[in-house]
Design an enzyme around this catalytic site. Structure first.
Site, PDB file in Angstrom:
ATOM      1  N   TYR A  59       0.748  -1.166   0.178  1.00  0.00           N
ATOM      2  CA  TYR A  59       0.148  -0.065  -0.056  1.00  0.00           C
ATOM      3  C   TYR A  59       1.001   1.106   0.310  1.00  0.00           C
ATOM      4  CZ  TYR A  59      -3.000   3.604   1.732  1.00  0.00           C
ATOM      5  OH  TYR A  59      -4.097   4.881   1.594  1.00  0.00           O
ATOM      6  N   ASP A  74       0.098  15.697   5.360  1.00  0.00           N
ATOM      7  CA  ASP A  74      -1.069  15.554   4.421  1.00  0.00           C
ATOM      8  C   ASP A  74      -2.337  16.676   4.411  1.00  0.00           C
ATOM      9  OD1 ASP A  74      -2.546  13.901   3.101  1.00  0.00           O
ATOM     10  OD2 ASP A  74      -2.868  12.473   4.364  1.00  0.00           O
ATOM     11  N   ASP A 102      -3.066   5.329  -2.591  1.00  0.00           N
ATOM     12  CA  ASP A 102      -3.882   6.311  -2.010  1.00  0.00           C
ATOM     13  C   ASP A 102      -3.999   7.426  -3.795  1.00  0.00           C
ATOM     14  OD1 ASP A 102      -5.577   8.938  -1.014  1.00  0.00           O
ATOM     15  OD2 ASP A 102      -3.936   8.825   0.362  1.00  0.00           O
ATOM     16  N   ASP A 104      -6.572  10.213  -3.276  1.00  0.00           N
ATOM     17  CA  ASP A 104      -6.778  11.531  -2.602  1.00  0.00           C
ATOM     18  C   ASP A 104      -8.424  11.950  -3.366  1.00  0.00           C
ATOM     19  OD1 ASP A 104      -4.470  11.971  -1.048  1.00  0.00           O
ATOM     20  OD2 ASP A 104      -3.733  12.901  -2.692  1.00  0.00           O
ATOM     21  N   HIS A 129      -8.111   4.352  -4.052  1.00  0.00           N
ATOM     22  CA  HIS A 129      -8.838   4.560  -3.632  1.00  0.00           C
ATOM     23  C   HIS A 129      -8.776   6.059  -3.533  1.00  0.00           C
ATOM     24  CE1 HIS A 129      -6.812   6.241  -0.168  1.00  0.00           C
ATOM     25  NE2 HIS A 129      -5.658   5.046   0.157  1.00  0.00           N
ATOM     26  N   GLU A 131     -11.707   9.312  -2.484  1.00  0.00           N
ATOM     27  CA  GLU A 131     -12.533  10.049  -0.863  1.00  0.00           C
ATOM     28  C   GLU A 131     -13.758  10.867  -1.504  1.00  0.00           C
ATOM     29  OE1 GLU A 131      -8.897  12.348   1.636  1.00  0.00           O
ATOM     30  OE2 GLU A 131      -8.637  10.802   0.237  1.00  0.00           O
ATOM     31  N   CYS A 139      -5.353  14.297   6.215  1.00  0.00           N
ATOM     32  CA  CYS A 139      -5.508  12.790   6.783  1.00  0.00           C
ATOM     33  C   CYS A 139      -7.047  12.204   7.774  1.00  0.00           C
ATOM     34  CB  CYS A 139      -4.126  12.826   7.981  1.00  0.00           C
ATOM     35  SG  CYS A 139      -4.449  10.742   9.069  1.00  0.00           S
ATOM     36  N   ARG A 182     -13.525   5.047  -0.491  1.00  0.00           N
ATOM     37  CA  ARG A 182     -13.644   5.735   0.431  1.00  0.00           C
ATOM     38  C   ARG A 182     -14.757   6.686   0.917  1.00  0.00           C
ATOM     39  NH1 ARG A 182      -7.553   8.398   2.518  1.00  0.00           N
ATOM     40  NH2 ARG A 182      -9.200   9.438   4.423  1.00  0.00           N
ATOM     41  N   GLU A 212     -13.553   4.893   6.215  1.00  0.00           N
ATOM     42  CA  GLU A 212     -12.616   5.433   7.069  1.00  0.00           C
ATOM     43  C   GLU A 212     -12.899   6.341   8.262  1.00  0.00           C
ATOM     44  OE1 GLU A 212      -9.961   5.553   8.104  1.00  0.00           O
ATOM     45  OE2 GLU A 212      -8.501   7.321   6.719  1.00  0.00           O
ATOM     46  N   ASN A 235      -8.120   0.916   7.259  1.00  0.00           N
ATOM     47  CA  ASN A 235      -7.114   1.313   7.902  1.00  0.00           C
ATOM     48  C   ASN A 235      -6.930   1.718   8.999  1.00  0.00           C
ATOM     49  OD1 ASN A 235      -5.222   3.663   6.772  1.00  0.00           O
ATOM     50  ND2 ASN A 235      -7.077   4.481   7.085  1.00  0.00           N
TER      51      ASN A 235
END
Length: 324
Positions: A59, A74, A102, A104, A129, A131, A139, A182, A212, A235
């Protein structure tokens, strides 16, 4: 004569044995072999360490990418170029080990999300993923996250699915990627609203769900039950909002993938801080017996030195005949 796999350096494959990274990940998700455990890596060294340890899936952490490439937190500062360049390098170290990365928010509207998906596919990433935070995200285990509305989030998922369809039409299996939806909606909108977003994303074509920041073991189990048969990703951020799970506990709760994004980052941070303090305070650093015996070649070997020498020799090179 075609070489056998035994003759090839680590990470190479030939002919009919080749399966795309996305295909390999889909096989893992569809198997009964247990949960897919992914260490979080953020550069070539940490990826090599994880590969050498025998992990079958990696990952790439967005936070680790921001910190290692930019020296920044982040907070939505990384760009598509930052992320896909890093992901492509990590993926290329061993095409037989799928990389989940990721992505984002997709870095913009639907057209930009499509560009992101196509770039990740071209880079050899097995899964990404997306989001539902605003572009200036943070984050998932920090407070104060802002969300886009449901329509904007679902447009991201729809754009990702359409981009994958376009790449599959052009490239066949090589155009595939596993899409992970996500949501960070739990913190501000609650459990039911968060699950509703995930269920709608799955209906649009997302392959995996990612809730998440859930805050109890029961919430995690309920999410897996409600979203079945869709695989659900956990996660695992020690000290974050989510209770601590081992891989076995996550599997028992119903999760199919567990990522440990901060694994390498936390280890490197602690070790490097200690080393810097030691040098600053004492003017030197202690040398272990292993370091004394191996020298710098120990680290070079960990990142593929012998594979490089073997490949150079097979290609007819002579640069390293005298050793290194």
């Amino acid at each position: 004569m075609t070489p056998s796999l035994d003759d090839l350096p680590h990470g190479y494959s030939v002919g009919p044995v080749h399966r795309t990274p996305a295909t390999r990940l889909r096989e893992m998700l569809n198997s009964n072999d247990g949960i897919v455990t992914c260490p979080g890596v953020y550069d070539g060294l940490t990826a090599r360490i994880a590969l050498n340890a025998g992990f079958k899936c990696l990952y790439m952490t967005g936070a680790g990418t921001a910190i290692s490439r930019l020296g920044m937190p982040d907070l939505g500062i990384t760009t598509l170029q930052d992320m896909v360049t890093n992901a492509g390098m990590i993926a290329s170290l061993d095409w037989t080990v799928p990389l989940i990365a990721d992505a984002d928010t997709g870095y913009g509207g639907p057209l930009m999300v499509a560009r992101t998906v196509e770039a990740y596919i071209s880079a050899g990433v097995a899964a990404l993923h997306l989001e539902d935070q605003v572009v200036n995200k943070r984050c998932g285990h920090l407070l104060g996250k802002e969300l886009v509305d449901e329509a904007a989030y679902l447009s991201r998922i729809r754009a990702a699915v359409l981009a994958r369809e376009r790449m599959r039409a052009a490239m066949g299996d090589a155009g595939d990627i596993v899409l992970i939806a996500r949501t960070d909606a739990l913190q501000s909108l609650g459990f039911e609203a968060a699950l509703d977003r995930l269920q709608k994303a799955i209906e649009l074509g997302a392959d995996v769900a990612f809730l998440e920041g859930f805050t109890s073991v029961q919430q995690g189990k309920d999410a897996c039950d409600r979203l079945t048969p869709t695989p659900v990703l956990l996660n695992m951020v020690p000290g974050g909002a989510t209770p601590n799970f081992t891989s076995a506990e996550a599997q028992e709760a119903g999760f199919k993938i567990i990522i440990f994004p901060g694994l390498m980052l936390a280890a490197a941070y602690g070790s490097c801080v200690a080393a810097a303090v030691e040098l600053k305070d004492s003017g030197t650093i202690a040398v272990t017996e292993k370091q004394r015996k191996e020298g710098p070649k120990g680290i070079f070997t960990a990142v593929g030195l012998l594979d490089c020498l073997t490949f150079d020799k097979k290609a007819g090179g002579t640069s390293y005949e005298g050793g290194v």
